[in-house]
Each structure stands twice: as structure tokens, then as C-alpha cells.
Write a protein that holds these residues in place. Structure first.
Motif, PDB file in Angstrom:
ATOM      1  N   GLU A 323      18.626 -87.444 -13.000  1.00  0.00           N
ATOM      2  CA  GLU A 323      19.062 -88.844 -12.846  1.00  0.00           C
ATOM      3  C   GLU A 323      19.841 -89.305 -14.071  1.00  0.00           C
ATOM      4  O   GLU A 323      20.935 -89.875 -13.952  1.00  0.00           O
ATOM      5  CB  GLU A 323      17.858 -89.748 -12.632  1.00  0.00           C
ATOM      6  N   ASN A 324      19.314 -89.045 -15.247  1.00  0.00           N
ATOM      7  CA  ASN A 324      19.959 -89.501 -16.480  1.00  0.00           C
ATOM      8  C   ASN A 324      21.303 -88.827 -16.698  1.00  0.00           C
ATOM      9  O   ASN A 324      22.286 -89.465 -17.099  1.00  0.00           O
ATOM     10  CB  ASN A 324      19.034 -89.247 -17.671  1.00  0.00           C
ATOM     11  N   ARG A 327      23.884 -90.248 -14.259  1.00  0.00           N
ATOM     12  CA  ARG A 327      24.389 -91.564 -14.682  1.00  0.00           C
ATOM     13  C   ARG A 327      25.528 -91.402 -15.692  1.00  0.00           C
ATOM     14  O   ARG A 327      26.528 -92.123 -15.636  1.00  0.00           O
ATOM     15  CB  ARG A 327      23.262 -92.406 -15.281  1.00  0.00           C
ATOM     16  N   ARG A 328      25.375 -90.459 -16.603  1.00  0.00           N
ATOM     17  CA  ARG A 328      26.429 -90.221 -17.604  1.00  0.00           C
ATOM     18  C   ARG A 328      27.684 -89.635 -16.949  1.00  0.00           C
ATOM     19  O   ARG A 328      28.809 -89.976 -17.332  1.00  0.00           O
ATOM     20  CB  ARG A 328      25.908 -89.300 -18.702  1.00  0.00           C
ATOM     21  N   ARG A 344      27.546 -95.807  -8.040  1.00  0.00           N
ATOM     22  CA  ARG A 344      26.988 -95.774  -9.399  1.00  0.00           C
ATOM     23  C   ARG A 344      25.489 -96.091  -9.376  1.00  0.00           C
ATOM     24  O   ARG A 344      24.713 -95.521 -10.150  1.00  0.00           O
ATOM     25  CB  ARG A 344      27.732 -96.767 -10.302  1.00  0.00           C
ATOM     26  N   LYS A 345      25.088 -96.978  -8.498  1.00  0.00           N
ATOM     27  CA  LYS A 345      23.680 -97.359  -8.411  1.00  0.00           C
ATOM     28  C   LYS A 345      22.875 -96.390  -7.562  1.00  0.00           C
ATOM     29  O   LYS A 345      21.791 -95.939  -7.961  1.00  0.00           O
ATOM     30  CB  LYS A 345      23.566 -98.776  -7.830  1.00  0.00           C
ATOM     31  N   PRO A 348      22.102 -91.999  -8.458  1.00  0.00           N
ATOM     32  CA  PRO A 348      20.981 -91.687  -9.351  1.00  0.00           C
ATOM     33  C   PRO A 348      19.619 -92.044  -8.761  1.00  0.00           C
ATOM     34  O   PRO A 348      18.633 -91.335  -9.006  1.00  0.00           O
ATOM     35  CB  PRO A 348      21.279 -92.520 -10.603  1.00  0.00           C
TER      36      PRO A 348
END
Length: 481
Positions: A323-324, A327-328, A344-345, A348
């Protein structure tokens, strides 16, 4: 000269206006040869100055001059739009071009048609058909390549001048299901792709995911041409990461149990499930991106552990790590919303929760509505996408394509429906305006009360607004007390 039967809506209009000087070029001709004619037609007009073309077309529809400086206009008639171009030459401002826009484009109505076809990337696209009589113009053997279903370079010397063509190799191979001539790899791997805009990169990746029946083909080609290493390092690391063969028996043609191979299979299975479910393009893309990045945390969390009498590769916590990292990645590629859908939401959120469904299934005899509510809230109500991602991940251990949702996925869909858990039902019943009427002033205290009430709602303590207001009064009284 071989002739093709050309049929599209405004063919007769173009022939009447420009006679033997008007051609259909590129993808339309390729699709015509393949027996899959399209209404998406690119028009090329020779021996006619652009200003004369503009004056002529204005009498028959709307003309958009946005690409005029490049020798291109758009013509719209009865809601159908055509790109109309003069023959062109593309000359890089510097060699090689770092960006797709670093070209001087020279449009010349008197440039021979063959010269325009020579600037195109692949032989299968370097073909034209004269609209007047269907005569096929094929100076680079494009028809032979189309029938052999192979991608060869029209001009090997010019290919490196436009780095976007490297990504187009992968996309065309995937969407058209063409093989790639081996010489392409030797040339492509030496091309610097770092100057490509994220918009161009996203466009090619999205087309691979959305328009290919087997996105894994395009993904593997991105690996082969060196684009994965240069542009998608998080995915490249998956090619170097192995998985435990007991839990992941799937292996590539060379016997490797890599995370990359599992990822490609998962994306293909997600594509099948998205088609079976009839998802719209936005949610389909969300699902496919989640499938593509669902395991990118495995390389950083992988370790050996002694379990069940042997050493086992585990990746505890890889869902959170994935997930992290995702996001990047989305931030780097400036992926926000697509056609109004918040990628974007959502991507992740799906990745973070994709293992939690197995817990519901394993405890299906005792699990309560509270757990379903919580999971739905944590994924913004997109439980259907989460179920398909979970099913694709399981099916990603096999090469055979799924034909339907499996038993676990079917039970989960039915259970969410039976319990009436959805995006609508997990929306907060009690809002700030309700608390104002109960005498709660705006501020941090109101925020804490709303948070507590939403937790109670998810815990199934109340299911209607009236019940929620009673619960709010109790929470307010307890806080004041």
C-alpha cells in the motif's frame, strides 16, 4: 497492385473532394487487412496545401486547427471526428530525442507518400490505402507482417529517435497479440526513457491493461525492452524476488517462482473477472492497477523462517508495505482521478485490504455483520472490487483462466448482499448538523463524538437515523458526565 474493400461512413465525401490524393493510413489499414475493420480512420491528403484542405472541409463540417502547425487538423461531421494530415517528416531536435515532443515536424503536401510511411514506427503500421479505388500502398512489407502477426521496425536507424516507441512495442504486442522481432530488443534496451512524460507513460500502460485480452503479454514486453527497469523499478524488483514454491506453485517458462510471474497471472485473471462482472472502464482500471501493484511490498518484507519442519519464504506485512509503495508510485506518475474515478484513493485501499476477505471466509460460521461493515468502510464501499482482487490473487497461482468467480468469492458477494452492506449503508447516518441540533458546538469535541458514533454504526449498534440520534444523546451525556 493489391486492392482492399474500403468502407466507412464519409469515404465518398473524401473521394469527391480530393480524388486520388486521399488515403487512409496506419491502424485503420492494419485492422482492415486483419479482417477487423474500424470506424477509427486517420486520413492523409497529398498534393494539396493545408489551407486549401481547411477551406474545403469547412464547407462540410467543423474544422479544429489545434494541430495545424504540425500539418494536422481535426474534421468533425455529424459527431464523427477524423484526423486529417499532410505527408510529414519527423526530425529530432537532438539525437536521440529525450522527450516525445522534441521533434521538428515538417509537413509537405508534395512529400511522397512512401516518405510519410517511412517515418512510422512499425512495418504493420506503415501501410496506406487509396480511398478512390482501394489500392494498397505497402513499401515496407507491412501486410506480410500483419499476416505473420509480428512487429518489425520500419526504420531501425530512426527507431531510437522517439523513446515512446519502446512502450508502443509492448502495447501493440499486447493489444494485437503480435510477436516481436528479436532485433527490437537489442535496440530498445539501449534507449534512454527517462525523458518521457508521465502522461505518455500512463497512457501506454493504461491501454495495455484495458485493451489487451492478456495484459501480461504487454507487461512482459515492458520487461524485455528494458522499460520496466527504467520506469517501473518497483515492478522490476518483483522479477528478482522469489516465492515459496509450496504456496506459489506457478512458475514461468524457465522454472522461476517469481513474484513477477504471479503478478502477471493475477492481472490476467483480474481482467477476465472484470469482463465477467461487466465493470465500467474506471473501476476496471482501478482493479487492474491494484492487481499490478498488490505484491510490490514482497521484496522488502521477504525473509526465511523455519515452519512446519522446513525453511519457508514469508512476507509478513507485505500488504501494508505494498500500500505504501503504491501510494508513492501513484504520486510519482501523477495519477489522481481518471474519468472522475479516484484511483489515487482507491487503488491503495484495495491493496491494503486484499487479504482480509480470507479471514471472513475462514471464519464464515461465526463472523458477524460488524466485520463486513468494517471492511466495507475501509475500502470506501468498493467491496465488489476487493472480492475480485482477492479472487484474482488466488487464481494467480494457475495459468488456466478463470471462467467464473470461485466459491469463496461467490459466498462473499452473496453475504455482503444478504447483510445489506454496501457503499450506501456504511455512509454515516449522523452528521455534524444533527449534533448542532442536540446542542453540540463545532470543534474537536464534535469530531470525537462523530467518530464514536460512526464506530457504533459500523458495530451495528444502530441502523437508522432515529436510532443513531438516541445513541448520540447517550454519547453526549456520557461525555458531559
Amino acid at each position: 497492385m493489391k486492392k482492399l474493400k474500403v468502407k466507412f461512413r464519409d469515404r465518398n465525401l473524401f473521394v469527391r473532394l480530393f480524388g486520388e490524393n486521399v488515403y487512409a493510413v496506419g491502424g485503420y489499414v492494419r485492422d482492415l487487412v486483419m479482417g477487423t475493420p474500424s470506424e477509427d480512420v486517420d486520413i492523409l491528403i497529398t498534393r494539396t496545401p493545408l489551407e486549401k484542405i481547411i477551406r474545403t472541409m469547412k464547407r462540410h463540417g467543423k474544422v479544429d486547427l489545434v494541430g495545424k502547425s504540425f500539418g494536422i487538423i481535426k474534421f468533425t461531421k455529424d459527431s464523427k471526428t477524423y484526423d486529417i494530415a499532410l505527408p510529414r517528416k519527423d526530425v529530432p531536435k537532438e539525437r536521440p530525442a529525450r522527450r516525445h515532443k522534441d521533434f521538428l515536424i515538417s509537413a509537405d503536401p508534395d512529400l511522397p507518400l512512401e516518405k510519410d510511411l517511412e517515418r512510422r514506427d512499425f512495418c504493420c503500421n506503415s501501410v496506406a490505402v487509396r480511398l478512390k479505388d482501394g489500392a494498397l500502398i505497402d513499401p515496407f512489407g507491412g501486410v506480410k507482417d500483419i499476416k505473420a502477426r509480428i512487429i518489425r521496425l520500419t526504420n531501425a536507424q530512426a527507431f531510437p529517435e522517439d523513446p515512446l516507441r519502446v512502450l508502443r512495442v509492448a502495447r501493440f504486442s499486447s493489444v494485437l497479440q503480435f510477436s516481436v522481432d528479436a532485433t527490437v530488443y537489442d535496440i530498445a534496451k539501449a534507449i534512454d526513457l527517462r525523458g518521457l512524460s508521465v502522461e505518455r507513460i500512463n497512457e501506454e500502460m493504461f491501454k495495455i491493461l484495458l485493451f489487451s485480452s492478456s495484459p501480461s503479454v504487454g507487461l512482459e514486453e515492458l520487461f524485455k525492452v528494458g522499460a520496466l527497469k527504467q520506469l517501473f523499478p518497483e515492478l522490476y524488483r518483483l522479477t528478482l524476488s522469489i516465492q515459496d514454491s509450496y504456496f506459489h506453485p506457478e512458475k514461468d517458462d524457465y522454472g522461476h517462482h517469481s513474484v513477477w510471474h504471479h503478478t502477471k497471472l493475477t492481472v490476467d485473471q483480474a481482467k477476465v473477472l472484470s469482463e465477467l462482472a461487466g465493470l465500467d472502464q474506471q473501476r476496471k482500471l482501478c482493479l487492474l492497477l491494484a492487481a499490478l501493484y498488490h505484491d510490490v511490498g514482497k521484496p522488502v518484507t521477504a525473509q526465511w523462517e523455519h515452519k512446519r519442519g522446513r525453511m519457508v519464504i514469508t512476507s509478513s506485512g507485505h500488504d501494508v508495505a505494498s500500500e505504501n509503495i503504491t501510494r508513492r508510485v501513484l504520486a510519482r506518475f501523477r495519477i489522481f482521478t481518471w474519468n472522475g474515478y479516484n484511483l489515487r484513493k482507491m487503488v491503495p485501499l484495495l491493496i491494503r485490504s486484499h487479504h482480509r476477505l480470507s479471514e471472513l471466509w475462514q471464519n464464515r460460521q461465526t463472523v458477524t455483520k460488524k466485520a463486513f461493515n468494517r471492511l466495507a468502510a475501509d475500502t470506501n464501499g468498493e467491496v465488489e472490487l476487493l472480492i475480485y482482487l482477492d479472487a484474482a490473487d488466488r487464481a494467480g497461482r494457475k495459468k488456466r483462466r478463470v471462467k467464473s468467480l470461485d466459491r469463496q468469492g461467490t459466498w462473499l458477494l452473496r453475504k455482503f448482499d444478504q447483510l445489506n452492506v454496501s457503499k450506501e449503508t456504511i455512509s454515516p447516518l449522523i452528521m455534524g448538523r444533527h449534533l448542532l441540533k442536540l446542542g453540540v458546538a463545532p470543534g474537536p469535541a464534535m469530531g470525537r463524538i462523530l467518530k464514536r458514533l460512526y464506530e457504533l454504526q459500523l458495530d451495528n449498534a444502530f441502523e437508522t437515523k432515529a436510532e443513531g440520534l438516541k445513541a448520540a444523546q447517550k454519547v453526549i451525556k456520557r461525555i458531559k458526565g
